[in-house]
Enzyme design. Sequence first.
Site, PDB file in Angstrom:
ATOM      1  CB  CYS A 329      -7.191  12.452  -1.301  1.00  0.00           C
ATOM      2  SG  CYS A 329      -8.961  12.466  -1.712  1.00  0.00           S
ATOM      3  CG  HIS A 426      -7.393   7.644   0.301  1.00  0.00           C
ATOM      4  ND1 HIS A 426      -6.727   8.559   1.083  1.00  0.00           N
ATOM      5  CD2 HIS A 426      -8.502   8.275  -0.170  1.00  0.00           C
ATOM      6  CE1 HIS A 426      -7.407   9.695   1.094  1.00  0.00           C
ATOM      7  NE2 HIS A 426      -8.479   9.552   0.345  1.00  0.00           N
TER       8      HIS A 426
END
Length: 484
Positions: A329, A426
């Site tokens: 991310c 994630h």
Amino acid sequence: MKALAVLGTSSGAGKTWMATALCAWLRREGVRVAPFKAQNMSNNASVTPDGGEIARAQVVQAEACGLTPCVEMNPILLKPSGPMGSQVVLLGRAQPHQSGRDYYRDFERNWALVRDVLEGWKSRCDVLVLEGAGSPVELNLMDRDLVNLRPIRQLDGRWLLVGDIDRGGIYAQLAGTWNLLPAEDRARGLGAIVNRFRGDIGLFPNPADWLAPHASGLPVLGTVPFRPDLQPEEEDGLRAEDEDRGEGDTIAWVRLPHAANLSDCQPWWDDAGVRTRWTADPAVLGSARAIILPGTKNTLADLRWLRARGLDRAILAAAERGTLVIGVCGGYQLLGERLSDPSGVAGDVGDEPGLGLLPVRTEFRAPKIVRPVMAQCDGERWCAYEIHMGRTASTAEIEPLHIVEENGQPRAEGVRRGRVWGTYLHGWFESPRLRAKVAQAAGLVAHRPAARLWGEKRQDVYRAMADHIAEHLDLAPVRRYLGL
């Protein structure tokens, strides 16, 4: 519907853990139970199946209840980003950043939102487990506290008070909180819980006898020993003992100041032959077999921090030597050629070169991308998710890191350039087969992955947490109130 709240004597007292354990215990008792936290302040967030963003803690509690998470479990999420304040997420949708002062100006609007959501739960479950925040007796904040006492009063609920003996001063914690509560709120108390006891519990007999003269009317329901194997996830980050775990070759996780979704590291703890270290030390990065840059709530600020600490040079040198470097991310964004946030929608305003290890550029803009995906590796499938303001585009021909499935359709995700990988996912490390591939690429020769997906392991942890509180707490007052 009955409401049972878990309040704490302070932040970090164990409210999240206790609420999760109660959810698992009530589910085992055959109760239709659901979790709720009116307002959570955390950068550890997750995604509901319909694309809403809520705190990771309430997702874990939903799992313990056997429920699919929904935004009504956490109607307000505050994600701290630095000096500019926090990004506000209302019913799963990201709003602009607000300072603390501006947020409190909207108190009545926010309370109306919480109140409406609470009323909606009355037809959806038999027991709503409310989790508090910080302390319910922050005297200067009580008139604008919408997460502790107000929801209990709204639902005519009852509460349990959790104190943390591990930090010391347990009697002062419990007695001080009890005596500062308004009389009408003391009347709703079912009892206190001494949490996180370490050592010989026989050396701590009869805490109720010692507390009684100082908190008349507050029974002690028991003392819960700390079990390091029963920690499904941390709400606020990592405990000190989690900063360095395991034995074997090291995977170094860069301890960014605004690090988010630290739970991405946790599946590795279930494996053998690997050491995970959270670090800001260039020397540790230099000796690690793999380096992981985690998510961050303020990518540009953390990029500047990397440079100020010399960690950028350590990462670049490691990549030059062939060390496996992975960005997740915000960490993926840091590995690119350039990052631009002209309006400060994701944190600091700026336009700066990244580390230059991947041929991508990121521009931060609204709306926020929040979506669940199905990840896959060697026939193993599991749920992962994306939460980011950045739009990342390639600047040259790239090799995708992997293929994911979104809304039933396959698509390429992430970037791989030799031994530098970037992904927005994630939950990517939840697969043992995926971790085995990462370990092989990093040269972790002693690594032995766990047999099951991390998400499946969590269900065992929830059941064991229910057993643990049933063994160590007198839950009769809870049973009487709930009619069990």
